[in-house]
Design an enzyme around this catalytic site. Structure first.
Site, mmCIF file in Angstrom:
data_model
loop_
_atom_site.group_PDB
_atom_site.id
_atom_site.type_symbol
_atom_site.label_atom_id
_atom_site.label_comp_id
_atom_site.label_asym_id
_atom_site.label_seq_id
_atom_site.Cartn_x
_atom_site.Cartn_y
_atom_site.Cartn_z
ATOM 1 N N GLN A 126 50.679 -39.057 45.316
ATOM 2 C CA GLN A 126 51.705 -39.672 44.486
ATOM 3 C C GLN A 126 52.948 -39.733 45.372
ATOM 4 O OE1 GLN A 126 50.901 -39.379 40.399
ATOM 5 N NE2 GLN A 126 51.510 -41.387 41.099
ATOM 6 N N SER A 165 53.577 -32.832 43.261
ATOM 7 C CA SER A 165 52.755 -33.378 42.189
ATOM 8 C C SER A 165 51.340 -32.841 42.305
ATOM 9 C CB SER A 165 52.716 -34.908 42.294
ATOM 10 O OG SER A 165 51.820 -35.436 41.348
ATOM 11 N N THR A 166 50.731 -32.492 41.168
ATOM 12 C CA THR A 166 49.315 -32.116 41.189
ATOM 13 C C THR A 166 48.500 -33.319 40.725
ATOM 14 O OG1 THR A 166 50.024 -29.858 40.755
ATOM 15 C CG2 THR A 166 47.693 -30.284 40.508
ATOM 16 N N HIS A 167 48.730 -34.425 41.400
ATOM 17 C CA HIS A 167 47.992 -35.656 41.129
ATOM 18 C C HIS A 167 47.240 -36.030 42.397
ATOM 19 C CE1 HIS A 167 51.369 -36.683 37.996
ATOM 20 N NE2 HIS A 167 50.664 -35.629 37.653
ATOM 21 N N ASN A 168 46.257 -35.206 42.754
ATOM 22 C CA ASN A 168 45.437 -35.476 43.925
ATOM 23 C C ASN A 168 44.269 -36.345 43.473
ATOM 24 O OD1 ASN A 168 46.213 -32.350 43.713
ATOM 25 N ND2 ASN A 168 46.621 -33.051 45.777
#
Lengths: 250, 596
Positions: free
Chosen positions: B354, B520-523
């Protein structure tokens, strides 16, 4: 019944083979099989352990005096709040260093330990407890040689100048201690102690929360959501409760 | 040796119809759907059992140090971490602590401690390569590796709807069946009906942000939120409570049954089913393949006693966090690991993230009461997201949602001060008190588009606690995404100027992804879906091309990431996979649902 036995068996097996494993969960939990209902057991919650002040569990008296003097410059006493020492920041750090934080038990600590890029984060082998032990000694040794004094014996302006030099990397501490890294650790932990719930030993009387106007461990603001731009009227509460609760109202 | 060890030490268990690896959002959805189908389902979860009353207890849930700083509910790096580097010429080193992203652990997974922003991706996101090529020409995306998903926005709509009603999302539709709705997002794709709950009550900062946005011609709308705006009973009959705006949402479990998670929307029903079982604190080591490697015969896992078990099954669903799905594929030898030098291999391909940036506006005369907050309470502007705006005269593709979602006033982490403020001492303290209540922040959550050299594979040096290789992450922000983010920062600066505060600061995204500060933990990606088995690891039902009785469900399936939080799409993909299994796969078990 089956489930209970499974748990007990696992626990026993676990204890007999503990060396095989690194226990990393917060509170050790064991493999379970769950089916047929939501599992429920009374008193199975896991509240924080309350820090009781008095004495030092990690620091030597000499280390404690140095840390108290440092936290009192990072958070100085002024017209906004008491200083870091009175607020309990050193007590907080002392207790943290005896626990999972101090030993890095939750972190990845396998080698090889290689110098990394800044984007790769801390790659040192020393855990925070070891960094404090070596770092505090190196400050003492440096100042003894330079000024013939301890940090606590310096004038506040000279204390600030020394800490600023550490922060900026303009002081070469002995024993390979990297001053900016160690100062960063001191700064981070002092702020944690000053702003965390008082249950952890710092933030005495919720001093930082009163200073900011943060109401603490409250859990329901529905009556104030739409009161835009208006001050929140209630004092803070901690997980431990609130001194106000103990005051007798006439 | 390994074979011998397995024969002597592994306990072989009775067969189950379905084994689910990881009991978070996707695992719970699939378990519920497939137990309804009458199948005998076992979930194996690496972390502990967790529930509201015991683990997110209202007496101590509001503990910033424990949950936000020490991250009590998260995956600990000692259990599993990854190595990272910014480009293939560097030596990857382990993230000894997680920083930039924080994977979850335990029953409920990251769904326990998420904020609750619940988006739909658009048709232009799903058909991105086709769309961008048609609109701007193939040369525009030549340095990217973007791929179509193999589904359309219209195909995904019913699954989004299903997830949003399960989770009780609070929001305002912008487009119902093609008809624009006042107050919603005018750029969204048509939806079949409005959100199940109205938007949350707005605090001061997002209210002001929306006013300012509208004043310069933008289109703010309430962020779709998995924090309940009112009491809600979901289609499974489970009741959730109204959010109390406590400001302890992200990184915390909700003590108030007000944030959607597996615990608050599925588990009370699922756990009562006789044909469902979960084994907690048990880590799956790998999927075991039958000779020939074309079908899975079960999984091997280890419990806290150190005992190894072989669990036979007909159908394996990898429902761990996306990154862990990718690593399990690699450790199980399912599919070929991607090689950036040749472009061959599919597992680990198209890892994306992100691309965020932020703005702070400082005031003298305002009190935002930052502690009155919820994880997804805010306003979003999508005028510059995805392909909502014309990129014809621009030097990038992609975009970002601009979000004013002040989630908390927790003071260890949230102490905004004017630029140039010292970090300690009396001047620091004075600035901290001045800035705490009077600062307004917003940010751009930008798309992250795939490149050839951003990928996942196995590390050659570092091992986990069982001696298995850690996954290696090679990632930096692509030049395209940096240009996108700079453009969004300029647009955010337009908004900042319109606020009329005393000062503002813009934090721009730079190259050199730093694994330390939280981002962000949007991997996403690593086991991407698609239509071409040479470029994707799973088909559009998230079924492995190589081993058809393995499905891989999560953000691992995203070919690239949009400028939106992924959970809505993850939930929708879980329902799509469940639909594929229930209505197609089970008629002919073991066969591919899509012919390559």
């Amino acid at each position: 019944m089956d489930r209970h036995n499974t748990v007990q068996l696992s626990r026993r097996l676990f204890l007999s083979s503990v060396a095989m494993f690194t226990v990393t969960a917060t509170s050790a939990s064991f493999a379970r099989s769950l089916s047929g209902s939501l599992p429920w057991a009374p008193m199975s919650s896991d509240p924080p352990m309350q820090v009781v002040s008095g004495g030092w569990q990690f620091f030597t008296p000499q280390e404690a005096a140095l840390v108290e003097a440092i936290v009192d410059r990072i958070v100085p006493a002024d017209d906004l709040s008491m200083g870091g020492k009175e607020a309990g920041c050193a007590v907080y750090i002392d207790r943290q260093l005896t626990g999972a934080f101090g030993t890095s038990s939750r972190l990845y600590t396998q080698g090889p330990f290689l110098p990394g890029l800044p984007t790769q984060g801390y790659q040192g082998e020393a855990n925070p407890a070891q960094r404090y032990r070596v770092g505090l000694a190196s400050i003492d040794a440096f100042l003894k040689q330079r000024d013939g004094k301890t940090f606590a014996e310096l004038q506040p302006a000279d204390q600030d100048a020394f800490l600023a030099a550490m922060e900026a990397g303009k002081v070469d501490l002995p024993n390979g201690v990297k001053a900016p890294g160690f100062f960063g650790l001191l700064l981070q932990n002092t702020m944690e102690g000053f702003f965390a719930d008082p249950v952890y030993g710092g933030n005495k009387d919720m001093v930082s929360w009163r200073m900011l106007g943060f109401p603490g461990a409250r859990y329901d603001y529905r009556d104030h959501v739409s009161k835009h731009n208006q001050p929140y009227p209630r004092p803070p509460v901690s997980i431990e409760g609130s001194p106000e609760w103990l005051v007798k109202r006439s | 040796m390994a074979r011998e060890k397995e024969l002597t030490m592994t306990t072989i268990l009775p067969r189950k119809d379905v084994v689910i690896v990881g009991l978070g959002w996707t695992g719970s959805i699939l378990a519920h759907e497939l137990t309804d189908q009458g199948l005998d389902v076992l979930a194996i979860e690496r972390g502990p059992w967790r529930d509201t009353a015991t683990d997110f207890n209202i007496g101590y849930a509001q503990d910033e140090l424990r949950y936000s700083v020490r991250r009590d509910l998260f995956l600990q790096p000692a259990v599993e971490t990854m190595t990272m580097r910014n480009d293939p010429s560097q030596t990857a080193l382990p993230m000894r602590d997680f920083g930039s992203f924080l994977p979850g652990n335990g029953v409920g997974g990251a769904g326990v401690h998420w904020n609750g922003h619940t988006w739909r991706f658009w048709d232009s996101d799903f058909q991105i390569k086709t769309n961008l090529t048609k609109r701007y020409g193939a040369a525009r995306i030549a340095d990217l590796q973007v791929e179509d998903w193999g589904v359309t926005g219209a195909e995904m709509e019913p699954y989004y709807d299903q997830f949003e009603y399960l989770a009780g999302i609070s929001g305002k539709a912008g487009n119902i069946k093609g008809k624009l709705q006042e107050g919603g997002n005018p750029f969204e794709d048509p939806r079949s009906r409005d959100y199940p709950n109205p938007p949350m009550e707005m605090t001061y900062a997002p209210t002001l942000f929306a006013d300012v946005g509208r004043s310069i011609g933008l289109h703010p709308f309430p962020t779709p939120s998995a924090n309940m705006s009112r009491t809600y009973v979901n289609p499974l009959g489970i009741t959730m409570g109204q959010c109390t705006y406590c400001g302890f949402c992200e990184r915390f479990g909700c003590a108030n049954y007000s944030k959607s998670s597996a615990q608050t929307t599925i588990l009370p029903v699922l756990m009562k089913k006789a044909n469902f079982e979960v084994r907690t604190d048990s880590e799956v080591l790998h999927v075991d393949l039958a000779p020939g490697g074309k079908s899975a015969r079960g999984v091997t896992y280890v419990d806290t006693s150190g005992q190894e078990f072989f669990q036979p099954t007909d159908l394996v669903l990898l429902c761990a966090y996306g990154l862990h799905n990718a690593r399990l594929m690699m450790l199980s030898g399912i599919g070929k690991i991607y090689d950036p030098a040749t472009g061959e291999g599919t597992v680990g391909r198209n890892y994306c993230y992100q691309t965020n940036a932020g703005v702070q506006v400082f005031f003298d005369d305002k009190n935002f009461n930052p502690f009155i907050a919820a994880g997804a309470l805010g306003q979003t502007i999508d005028d510059y997201n995805g392909d909502a705006f014309d990129h014809g005269g621009l030097d990038f593709v992609g975009g970002a949602g601009i979000n004013c979602i002040p989630t908390n006033g927790r003071p260890i982490g949230t102490r905004p001060t004017l630029p140039g403020t010292p970090k300690w001492g009396s001047a620091w303290k004075k600035a901290t008190v001045a800035g705490y209540k009077s600062t307004l922040g917003y940010s751009s959550q930008g798309s992250s588009y795939a490149t050839r050299t951003n990928y996942l594979d196995l590390d050659p040096t570092y091992k986990d606690r069982f001696g298995r290789p850690l996954m290696r992450m090679t990632f930096d922000f692509p030049d395209n995404d940096i240009r996108m983010s700079n453009y969004l920062c300029d647009r955010m600066e337009d908004i900042a100027k319109a606020f009329g505060g005393k000062q503002y600061s813009v934090g721009r995204r730079k190259k050199g992804w730093d694994s330390v500060p939280y981002q962000s933990t949007h991997n996403t990606g690593g086991v991407i879906m698609g239509t071409d088995p040479k470029k994707s690891a799973v088909n559009s039902f998230l079924q492995s091309w190589d081993v058809p009785n393995v499905f891989v469900i999560g953000a691992s399936a995203f070919p690239q990431n949009a400028g939106k939080n992924p959970t809505g799409t993850v939930g929708a993909l879980a329902y799509r996979a469940a639909d594929g299994i229930r209505n197609h796969y089970l008629r002919n078990p073991g066969a591919p649902l899509v012919q390559a």
